[in-house]
Design an enzyme around this catalytic site. Structure first.
Site, short mmCIF file in Angstrom:
data_model
loop_
_atom_site.label_atom_id
_atom_site.label_comp_id
_atom_site.label_asym_id
_atom_site.label_seq_id
_atom_site.Cartn_x
_atom_site.Cartn_y
_atom_site.Cartn_z
N LYS A 125 49.08 38.16 45.99
CA LYS A 125 50.06 38.63 44.76
C LYS A 125 50.55 40.08 45.10
O LYS A 125 51.33 40.42 44.26
CB LYS A 125 48.91 38.58 43.76
N ASP B 268 44.29 35.95 35.96
CA ASP B 268 42.84 35.41 36.50
C ASP B 268 42.31 36.21 37.44
O ASP B 268 41.14 36.08 37.95
CB ASP B 268 43.19 33.91 37.09
#
Length: 401
Positions: free
Chosen positions: A76, A121
Site C-alpha cells: 500500500k 482495513d
C-alpha cells in the site's frame, strides 16, 4: 470455488483503458517515490521457492516479497502516497509544487490547513497517514469495528486522527464520505464509487511499480496469482502487464476470501457487485464487500479466473512460508499476503482445477506476498512464532547458502 472469466481477452491493451491507466504514468509514479524516506530504494526481492514448486507440482514458483518495500510493511506504500501527491498537484496548481519536494516536507506550511480522510482495513490508512505526515497535511482515518487496536495504533503513530465506527469496511467508506462532505475534507480512498474515480485510479496506478519490477526481473511468467479485495491491486498489476505484454500477458488468477467474494460474484454477474457473505475474514486487507467499479473495468477483460479460499487455508500458508517449507527461504507473510499460496495449493490439489487454469509442471508462477506482520501480535498468534523469529531463521538460511 473457481470460475473462468468468460470475458477475458488476450488482445492488445484497449485504448479506453490506456486513457485511464498506462505504463508512462506508472513509471513516473515510480520515479517520484524513489526518494521518499519510507520506501526502500531498490526493488523488492523475488524469491525462488524450488521446494514448494516441487511439492505443488509446478515448474517454478516465485514470490515477490512486498513486506520489505517500506517500513509501512505492505504494498500500500505505493498507492496512497501517489494519490495524495497527484491530488495536491491538481488542487493547488498555482503553487507549482514538485512531487519529490512535497514528499520531503518542503511545502508543509502551505498545506497545513489541507485535510484528507479515508476508510481503511489497516494498510491503506497507514500509508496515507505516513504520506500526509511527510507532506505536512492533516489526515483523518475511519476504522470499522473489525479493525484491531494493534492496527489502529500503527496508523495513529503517523499522526492521523482516528474515528471509530460500528459495522464493516463498507460502512466505514460511507462514514468517511459523510465526514468529508460535512467538513470540506477530501476522501483519498482506494475504492471507487459513483462520480469518484480519479483518486482511486491514482492509487491503483501506483501499484504498477510491482509489475514493472517483475518484468525487469525476467519473465515471461505463465501465471500470476493476485489478491482480491476491492480489486485495486489486481487492476494496477494487470493493466501494466497487459499494456507491456499484450496477447502474451500471463494468465491472471484473483484469489479472495470465501465470505468476501465480491470479485468472484462480479465475474458471475458480469458487472461489479457485492460479496455474498459476511465479509469478516482473518485476511483483513481482503475483507471487502463491494467491487470497485473502476477496478472492474480492468479486471473484466484482464483476469482469466476468479477463486475463493477459506481463512484456514490462508493461515496454513502463512505457517508454511514462515517455516521455510521444503528447504526454501523462510518468509514473513501476513494474513492477506498468504492468499496467493493458499489459492495455488488449492488448485494444484485438484487435477481438474489445475487443468482448467493451465497449471502443470512447466508453469512459471508468481505470487505476491503483499504484507508482512502488519499486526505483529495477531501474526504470532496465527503462526505460532514471532515475525522476528522468522526473520532470524531467514538470516540463518541466507548465511548458509
Amino acid at each position: 470455488m473457481l470460475i473462468a472469466n468468460p470475458n477475458a481477452t488476450r488482445g492488445a491493451y484497449p485504448e479506453d483503458l490506456r486513457a485511464l491507466m498506462n505504463t508512462q504514468l506508472a513509471d513516473e509514479n515510480r520515479a517520484w517515490l524513489s526518494t521518499w524516506s519510507h520506501l526502500s530504494g531498490s526493488a523488492t526481492p523475488l524469491w525462488d521457492m524450488p521446494g514448494l514448486a516441487r511439492q505443488l507440482g509446478v515448474g517454478q514458483l516465485l514470490i515477490k516479497d512486498e513486506s520489505v518495500r517500506s517500513d509501512l510493511g505492505s504494498f500500500k506504500a505505493l498507492g496512497a502516497p501517489i494519490a495524495l501527491l497527484r491530488l495536491i498537484l491538481r488542487r493547488f496548481p498555482e503553487h507549482d509544487f514538485e512531487p519529490r519536494a512535497l514528499l520531503a516536507g518542503k511545502h508543509r506550511d502551505a498545506l497545513a490547513d489541507f485535510s484528507v480522510i479515508s476508510a481503511t482495513d489497516g494498510n491503506h490508512g497507514r500509508a496515507l497517514a505516513a504520506a500526509a505526515q511527510s507532506i505536512g497535511c492533516r489526515c483523518v482515518i475511519v476504522l470499522h469495528a473489525h479493525v484491531s487496536q494493534e492496527r489502529e495504533q500503527a496508523i495513529a503513530a503517523y499522526g492521523a486522527v482516528i474515528v471509530r465506527i460500528r459495522g464493516n469496511y463498507d460502512d466505514s467508506v460511507q462514514e468517511a464520505a459523510a465526514l468529508a462532505a460535512r467538513n470540506g475534507w477530501t476522501v483519498v480512498s482506494d475504492t471507487s464509487y459513483e462520480r469518484y474515480e480519479e483518486i482511486p485510479r491514482d492509487v491503483m496506478q501506483g501499484y504498477g511499480t510491482i509489475a514493472a519490477e517483475l518484468i525487469e526481473a525476467g519473465g515471461p511468467f505463465t501465471h500470476v496469482l493476485l489478491q482480491g479485495g476491492v480489486g485495486g491491486l489486481a487492476a494496477g498489476v494487470v493493466s501494466y502487464f497487459w499494456e507491456r505484454c499484450g496477447a502474451d500477458r500471463p494468465t491472471f488468477i484473483v484469489v479472495e476470501p470465501r465470505q468476501a467474494d465480491c470479485l468472484y460474484q462480479s465475474a458471475l454477474a458480469g458487472h461489479p457487485t457485492r460479496a455474498s457473505g459476511s465479509v469478516d475474514s482473518v485476511m483483513a486487507g481482503l475483507a471487502c464487500g463491494e467491487t470497485s467499479p473502476l477496478a472492474w473495468k480492468f479486471l473484466a477483460g484482464g483476469v482469466d479466473h476468479f477463486m475463493t479460499i477459506e481463512d484456514e487455508a490462508a493461515v496454513s500458508a502463512m505457517r508454511q512460508l514462515a517455516a521455510g517449507a521444503a528447504g526454501d527461504v523462510p518468509l514473513v507473510a501476513g494474513e492477506s499476503a498468504a492468499a496467493g499460496l493458499a489459492g495455488l495449493a488449492q488448485l494444484m490439489a485438484s487435477a481438474p482445477l489445475a487443468a482448467q487454469v493451465g497449471l502443470d509442471g512447466n508453469s512459471r508462477v508468481v505470487l505476491l506476498s503483499t504484507e508482512g506482520a502488519t499486526a505483529p501480535d495477531l501474526y504470532a498468534e496465527l503462526v505460532g512464532s514471532t515475525a522476528e523469529a522468522v526473520l532470524q531463521r531467514q538470516r540463518a538460511w541466507l548465511q548458509a547458502r
